[in-house]
Design an enzyme around this catalytic site. Structure first.
Site, PDB file in Angstrom:
ATOM      1  N   LYS A  22      22.019   9.876 -29.096  1.00 37.26           N
ATOM      2  CA  LYS A  22      22.372   9.690 -27.680  1.00 37.26           C
ATOM      3  C   LYS A  22      23.827   9.250 -27.547  1.00 37.26           C
ATOM      4  CE  LYS A  22      21.558   5.625 -25.645  1.00 37.26           C
ATOM      5  NZ  LYS A  22      22.366   4.797 -24.778  1.00 37.26           N
ATOM      6  N   ASN A  23      24.195   8.225 -28.304  1.00 39.52           N
ATOM      7  CA  ASN A  23      25.515   7.624 -28.088  1.00 39.52           C
ATOM      8  C   ASN A  23      26.673   8.468 -28.601  1.00 39.52           C
ATOM      9  OD1 ASN A  23      24.385   5.605 -26.664  1.00 39.52           O
ATOM     10  ND2 ASN A  23      24.458   4.069 -28.317  1.00 39.52           N
ATOM     11  N   ARG A  92      26.206   3.548 -17.482  1.00 39.40           N
ATOM     12  CA  ARG A  92      27.539   2.988 -17.689  1.00 39.40           C
ATOM     13  C   ARG A  92      28.472   3.930 -18.433  1.00 39.40           C
ATOM     14  NH1 ARG A  92      28.623  -2.099 -17.300  1.00 39.40           N
ATOM     15  NH2 ARG A  92      30.242  -1.729 -18.825  1.00 39.40           N
ATOM     16  N   CYS A 116      25.259  -5.301 -16.275  1.00 44.54           N
ATOM     17  CA  CYS A 116      24.022  -4.651 -16.710  1.00 44.54           C
ATOM     18  C   CYS A 116      23.159  -5.691 -17.401  1.00 44.54           C
ATOM     19  CB  CYS A 116      24.302  -3.464 -17.605  1.00 44.54           C
ATOM     20  SG  CYS A 116      24.632  -3.874 -19.300  1.00 44.54           S
ATOM     21  N   ARG A 121      29.747  -6.799 -19.567  1.00 42.10           N
ATOM     22  CA  ARG A 121      30.291  -5.538 -20.075  1.00 42.10           C
ATOM     23  C   ARG A 121      31.496  -5.019 -19.289  1.00 42.10           C
ATOM     24  NH1 ARG A 121      25.502  -1.586 -21.714  1.00 42.10           N
ATOM     25  NH2 ARG A 121      27.120  -0.682 -23.006  1.00 42.10           N
ATOM     26  N   ASP A 124      37.875  -3.651 -19.087  1.00 36.42           N
ATOM     27  CA  ASP A 124      39.300  -3.971 -19.042  1.00 36.42           C
ATOM     28  C   ASP A 124      40.091  -3.315 -20.173  1.00 36.42           C
ATOM     29  OD1 ASP A 124      37.717  -5.719 -20.615  1.00 36.42           O
ATOM     30  OD2 ASP A 124      39.382  -7.121 -20.790  1.00 36.42           O
ATOM     31  N   LEU A 125      39.483  -3.210 -21.362  1.00 36.28           N
ATOM     32  CA  LEU A 125      40.234  -2.662 -22.494  1.00 36.28           C
ATOM     33  C   LEU A 125      40.409  -1.147 -22.381  1.00 36.28           C
ATOM     34  CD1 LEU A 125      38.645  -4.877 -25.287  1.00 36.28           C
ATOM     35  CD2 LEU A 125      40.816  -5.218 -24.108  1.00 36.28           C
ATOM     36  N   ASP A 304      22.300  -2.733 -31.516  1.00 34.32           N
ATOM     37  CA  ASP A 304      21.262  -1.835 -30.995  1.00 34.32           C
ATOM     38  C   ASP A 304      19.983  -1.843 -31.832  1.00 34.32           C
ATOM     39  OD1 ASP A 304      22.973  -1.215 -28.970  1.00 34.32           O
ATOM     40  OD2 ASP A 304      23.513   0.768 -29.708  1.00 34.32           O
ATOM     41  N   ARG A 397      15.494   6.717 -21.474  1.00 37.19           N
ATOM     42  CA  ARG A 397      16.945   6.915 -21.424  1.00 37.19           C
ATOM     43  C   ARG A 397      17.499   7.219 -22.807  1.00 37.19           C
ATOM     44  NH1 ARG A 397      20.302   2.441 -18.597  1.00 37.19           N
ATOM     45  NH2 ARG A 397      21.815   3.903 -19.410  1.00 37.19           N
TER      46      ARG A 397
END
Ligand code: EPZ
Length: 417
Positions: A22-23, A92, A116, A121, A124-125, A304, A397
């Site tokens: 997924k990621n 996200r 979340c 989370r 900014d970076l 995770d 998801r």
């Protein structure tokens, strides 16, 4: 709303293949925005998050087609460069369209994702990185508005290791003028997968998989074909499922090296783990011993897999100290595991789990996020009686057919509504 009903007592045995990651898949799909034309992705998992990504791409004028595990994206110039709040708040990872849109079209308007369940989370970076490449960024009415004539390569040091930040800035830098050097970059295998795809599109990238990534900008990229890497978190989850039930389970189509930190910990627990190039097997063990874990960016123990490993520690012999250093609020599953009879004391970013071999009892529990849901299913496999996990849309998801995969190994698990 769907629930998962998990019965106890089954010792899992057999072989099960993992799906595409997924990621990685989500980022690859967003990266396609960097080149107009048809991109073809294979080994794409059927997940809610992939559907959400398809919807976002369609809103940006792309045509998508998903058959079997082959996902095709036909990218065309968007009519508007906006990722709407309704789409971003559901997922996200939508923020990952910022870098590609900005680099390719010089503009992007992307909703801020908001908080979340696992923490604040911030992004900014991501934004600092885009600014370092010369983008003008403003925050207006809940949206990030980014503009640049053409991005300019530059050195950028990430203050914290961020997977999404590294991916977003790396994608943006592929079409910048000149060379970008990203320091303290994330080293996750998904970053390597993305870089390999970008290289196939014509990008010039070196150092991916290390903490310094060098990207020499090019004038244009072309569409490409790519096969998504195996899902290492799914592989780890299924391996723990085998371990927690004391069975012999072989995970196939996996990359054992990607879950080395988990394998090391399972061995410390007493499990025999054997691996080949593409398979990893957990062998039966009478009683698992408690060990401590601390989550950290890759190659260390992944956040995770923290919730799933905690489920295992709930029935281990002894006490385990679980430290979460990546997210500030990723112990939501503790309350639910406690409902199953687990003995856990959470304190800020550390949870102390006093293992109770054979000591869990089934109960109705509620999933709070994707990996928390998986941990409740794993605990349900060994809790006496029946465990009903509600709100499993979280599970959908990120896990493709988890109940079918577990059933094929002998688990008593079914979906009901
Ligand atoms: C990715 O999230 C994964 N999501 C997460 O997977 C995973 O838990 C996480 O990386 C860490 O491995 C996807 O790939 C879609 P980060 P990401 O930026 O990129 C802080 C799952 O269950 N930070 O590496 O959002 C941040 O708050 C999930 O599949 C900043 O401070 O994670 C966190 O504490 C959930 N500023 C830390 O860095 C920023 O601009 C790491 O976050 C960005 C991040």
């Amino acid at each position: 709303m769907d629930k998962m009903i998990v019965g106890s007592g089954a010792v899992l045995n057999g072989e099960v293949a993992v799906s595409g990651a997924k990621n990685s898949a989500l980022k690859l799909l967003f990266a396609s925005l960097l080149a107009e034309g048809e991109h073809v992705f294979r080994n794409v998992p059927r997940l809610k998050d992939v559907e959400s990504t398809a919807t976002l791409l369609q809103s940006l004028n792309c045509q998508t087609d998903f058959e079997g595990d082959v996902f095709k994206v036909r990218v065309a110039k968007p009519g508007s460069f906006e990722a709407h709040y309704d789409l971003v708040r559901k997922m996200r990872a939508s923020i990952l369209c910022l870098g590609p849109l900005l680099a390719k079209y010089g503009q992007a308007v992307v909703s801020l994702p908001g908080g979340c369940a696992i923490g604040t989370r911030p992004i900014d970076l991501h934004l600092e990185g885009m600014k370092a490449l010369g983008a003008e960024i403003t925050l207006e009415e809940g949206y990030v508005k980014a503009k640049a004539k053409r991005l300019k390569g530059a050195p950028f040091l990430f203050e914290t290791v961020t997977v999404g930040g590294t991916e977003n800035v790396m994608m943006a830098a592929t079409l910048a003028e000149g060379t970008t050097i990203l320091e303290n970059a994330a080293k996750e295998p998904e970053i390597v997968d993305l870089a390999e795809y970008l290289i196939r599109m014509g990008a010039k990238i070196r150092g991916h998989g290390t903490s310094v990534i060098e990207i020499e900008g090019v004038n244009s990229l072309k569409p490409a074909e790519f096969s998504v890497m195996p899902d290492r978190i799914e592989a780890g989850t299924l391996l723990i499922a085998g371990a927690i039930t004391g069975g012999e389970v072989t995970i196939t189509k996996a990359v054992p090296e990607h879950i080395e930190s988990l394998i090391v910990k399972l061995r410390e627990c007493g499990f025999k783990i054997s691996a080949t190039d593409r398979t990893v097997t957990v062998h039966p063990l009478k009683q698992c011993q408690a060990v401590d874990i601390t989550t950290n960016p890759y190659p260390q123990f992944p956040t995770d897999l923290q919730a799933q490993f905690m489920a295992l520690m709930c029935v281990a012999q002894g006490t385990s100290v679980i430290s979460e250093t990546v997210f500030e609020n990723r112990f939501m599953h503790v309350q639910e595991l406690t409902r199953l009879g687990a003995d856990i004391t959470p304190k800020s970013r550390v949870s102390v789990v006093r293992g109770k071999p054979g000591g869990l009892t089934g109960a109705p529990v509620m999933a709070t996020d994707l990996r928390a849901s998986a941990s409740l299913v794993l605990a349900g496999l060994v809790a006496k009686g029946e465990t009903t996990v509600s709100r499993i849309y979280h599970l959908d998801r990120g896990y493709e057919n988890l109940e079918n995969k577990l059933s094929s190994l002998g688990a008593k698990i079914r979906r009901s509504n």
